[in-house]
Design an enzyme around this catalytic site. Structure first.
Site, PDB file in Angstrom:
ATOM      1  N   VAL A 128       0.836  -1.208   0.000  1.00  0.00           N
ATOM      2  CA  VAL A 128       0.000   0.000   0.000  1.00  0.00           C
ATOM      3  C   VAL A 128       0.876   1.266   0.000  1.00  0.00           C
ATOM      4  O   VAL A 128       0.654   2.204  -0.761  1.00  0.00           O
ATOM      5  CB  VAL A 128      -0.933   0.002   1.237  1.00  0.00           C
ATOM      6  CG1 VAL A 128      -1.642   1.330   1.395  1.00  0.00           C
ATOM      7  CG2 VAL A 128      -1.931  -1.127   1.129  1.00  0.00           C
ATOM      8  N   GLU A 137      -7.435   2.970   2.433  1.00  0.00           N
ATOM      9  CA  GLU A 137      -7.195   2.702   1.006  1.00  0.00           C
ATOM     10  C   GLU A 137      -8.168   1.637   0.520  1.00  0.00           C
ATOM     11  O   GLU A 137      -8.581   0.772   1.290  1.00  0.00           O
ATOM     12  CB  GLU A 137      -5.742   2.286   0.792  1.00  0.00           C
ATOM     13  CG  GLU A 137      -5.247   1.115   1.631  1.00  0.00           C
ATOM     14  CD  GLU A 137      -5.558  -0.232   1.056  1.00  0.00           C
ATOM     15  OE1 GLU A 137      -5.872  -0.302  -0.130  1.00  0.00           O
ATOM     16  OE2 GLU A 137      -5.520  -1.228   1.819  1.00  0.00           O
ATOM     17  N   GLY A 166     -16.802 -19.535  -6.621  1.00  0.00           N
ATOM     18  CA  GLY A 166     -15.557 -20.261  -6.869  1.00  0.00           C
ATOM     19  C   GLY A 166     -15.002 -20.839  -5.595  1.00  0.00           C
ATOM     20  O   GLY A 166     -15.757 -21.165  -4.665  1.00  0.00           O
ATOM     21  N   CYS A 206      -6.037  -9.259   2.612  1.00  0.00           N
ATOM     22  CA  CYS A 206      -7.015  -8.297   3.139  1.00  0.00           C
ATOM     23  C   CYS A 206      -8.306  -8.937   3.627  1.00  0.00           C
ATOM     24  O   CYS A 206      -8.616  -8.868   4.820  1.00  0.00           O
ATOM     25  CB  CYS A 206      -7.314  -7.251   2.079  1.00  0.00           C
ATOM     26  SG  CYS A 206      -5.827  -6.431   1.514  1.00  0.00           S
TER      27      CYS A 206
END
Ligand code: UGA
Length: 444
Positions: A26, A166, A268, A275
């Site tokens: 990040v 973010e 899936g 994260c």
């Protein structure tokens, strides 16, 4: 100068001196993007080796476009790398903290690195600074950050704290940074708001201004919602399998409703990465701490882990005995366009296959060298076709775009049994079936 005219000066200021602490994923993207916008950025990390590499413009993570952006910014002298927080703090107006907040065993975020950085900043505060949390942190961390900096500040106590979470996806981080859906800023002073508004103005993105606690919560709520959305469609996929319906079409039909939206409805083998798994666990703990039992998130987590087991069970159901069968796993990164294997579903799946004594061959275009370090007893192949030679199953775990052009006629000749277990519903099922493959997807 009056307080008002000082504030309007900040409003007019176009470029800032910025320090980004933490040259991880990040931090580095933020540093390079702020530099691209014309700011002068110092990126600090305590890992000297990493800083030396970065000075030579060697970017440690695979992120499309990042190396080019770093190179350009360094050449224009807008971006530099150092390991001294002291200098970084001294030479900047805005300090972004982007250090890791890894999970503890309990799932709670470990804020040791953040607290350490806070003390270091405090020691070197010499004039007003805006100190911004970029790392993903539990709600109310800003308050603790403020207390800590106050406590350890020596010469100067003039600073503001802000939260600016973010929303960068790995593999698309630069685009997400430069063309965001929104910028969230959590502040407690006009001055902090003006500075951040001015900093982000060139992006032309909607800016949501909140208090610090709310901004911190927005980040965890966003990631938890997206993770839950994925688990929701994965739960539906199990129903589809039993009821003979097609989850891809269900997702399409559901997602066409604008209130729901099409994204993050791909069924899936579930979500991975650094994260979602971490933030879901952390949010469960945050809720617990304030006295809320967030059962929905617990279940989102459980469904996610079940998808991995279910995939292996499907392969086993088809092949009966896995011992000595060869499974070619295509893709090991947690998603395409990254070499990141943290919490990648493929790792668990490979471990489960190994436990059944299957021979596992792996191919991944970018993540193989990282995977080699954590996976024993697995052969890594240089290309898809080597991996599929005499295989009993092609198990797709990561939908790299290069897998869309595979020569399935050739693959059919190479494999011992032409069986495709498609963990991402990525391949053209009809085409494979026409070619004589046995095809099993998820929820279809
Ligand atoms: C995620 C968020 O999308 C970012 O907004 C956030 O800033 C970031 O976490 C973070 O907190 O730093 P990222 O982990 O890079 O970004 O990856 P995503 O693209 O969100 O995918 C996460 C996982 O979900 C992947 O394993 C992916 O394969 C899986 N996924 C995604 C699905 O299984 N189905 C979907 O429909 C979408």
């Amino acid at each position: 100068m009056s307080q008002n005219s000082k504030l309007s000066n900040y409003k007019k200021q176009r470029y800032f001196n910025i320090c980004v602490i933490g040259a991880g994923y990040v931090g580095l993207v933020a540093a390079a993007c702020f530099a691209k916008l014309g700011n002068r950025v110092i990126c600090v990390d305590n890992d000297k080796k990493k800083i030396e590499q970065l000075k030579k413009v060697k970017v440690p993570n695979f992120e499309p476009g990042l190396e080019k952006l770093v190179k350009e910014a360094v050449r224009k002298k807008k971006l530099s790398f150092i390991h001294s927080i002291a200098k970084g703090v001294k030479d900047s107006q805005i300090i972004f903290i982007a250090v890791g907040t890894p999970p503890k065993e309990s799932g709670e975020a470990d804020l040791t690195a953040l607290e350490h950085v806070a003390r270091k900043i405090a020691e070197h505060l010499d004039s007003y600074k805006l100190i911004v949390e970029k790392s993903t942190v539990p709600v109310q961390t800003g308050l603790r950050l403020k207390e800590s900096i106050r406590r350890y500040a020596k010469r100067c106590r003039e600073f503001d704290i802000a939260s600016n979470p973010e929303f960068l996806r790995e593999g698309r981080a630069i685009d997400d940074f430069l063309k965001p859906d929104r910028v969230v800023i959590g502040v407690e002073s006009d001055k902090a708001e003006k500075i951040l508004q001015a900093l982000y103005k060139p992006l032309g993105a909607p800016v949501l201004v909140t208090d610090i606690n709310t901004a911190e919560l927005i980040k965890h709520a966003s990631n938890s919602f997206l993770a839950t959305k994925i688990s929701f469609i994965n739960a539906i996929s199990l129903i589809c399998e039993r009821a003979k319906a097609d989850v891809s079409k269900v997702a399409e039909g559901v997602g066409m409703d604008k209130r729901i939206g099409r994204e993050f409805l791909k069924a899936g083998i579930g979500y991975g990465g650094s994260c979602f798994p971490k933030d879901v666990l952390a949010f469960i703990q945050i809720a617990k701490k304030v006295g809320v039992d967030f059962k929905l998130l617990e279940e989102a987590k459980n469904i996610n882990l079940y998808q991995r087991r279910h995939f292996v069970e499907k392969i086993k159901e088809e092949l009966w005995i896995l011992k000595n069968k060869t499974i070619a796993v295509l893709g090991v990164s947690f998603k395409p366009d990254t070499d990141d294997i943290r919490q990648a579903p493929a790792l668990d799946i490979i471990k489960m296959l190994k436990k059944e004594n299957a021979n596992v061959k792996v191919y991944d275009p970018e993540a193989a060298s990282k995977a080699k370090k954590v996976l024993g007893g697995v052969s890594f192949c240089n290309n898809v076709y080597d991996a599929l030679y005499k295989a009993d199953c092609l198990a797709l775990c990561t939908e790299w775009s290069q897998f869309s052009n595979l020569d399935f006629r050739k693959i059919k000749k190479l494999m011992r049994y032409p069986f495709v277990a498609d963990g991402r519903n990525f391949f053209d099922r009809e085409k494979l079936q026409r070619l004589g493959f046995r095809y099993l997807g998820i929820g279809r």
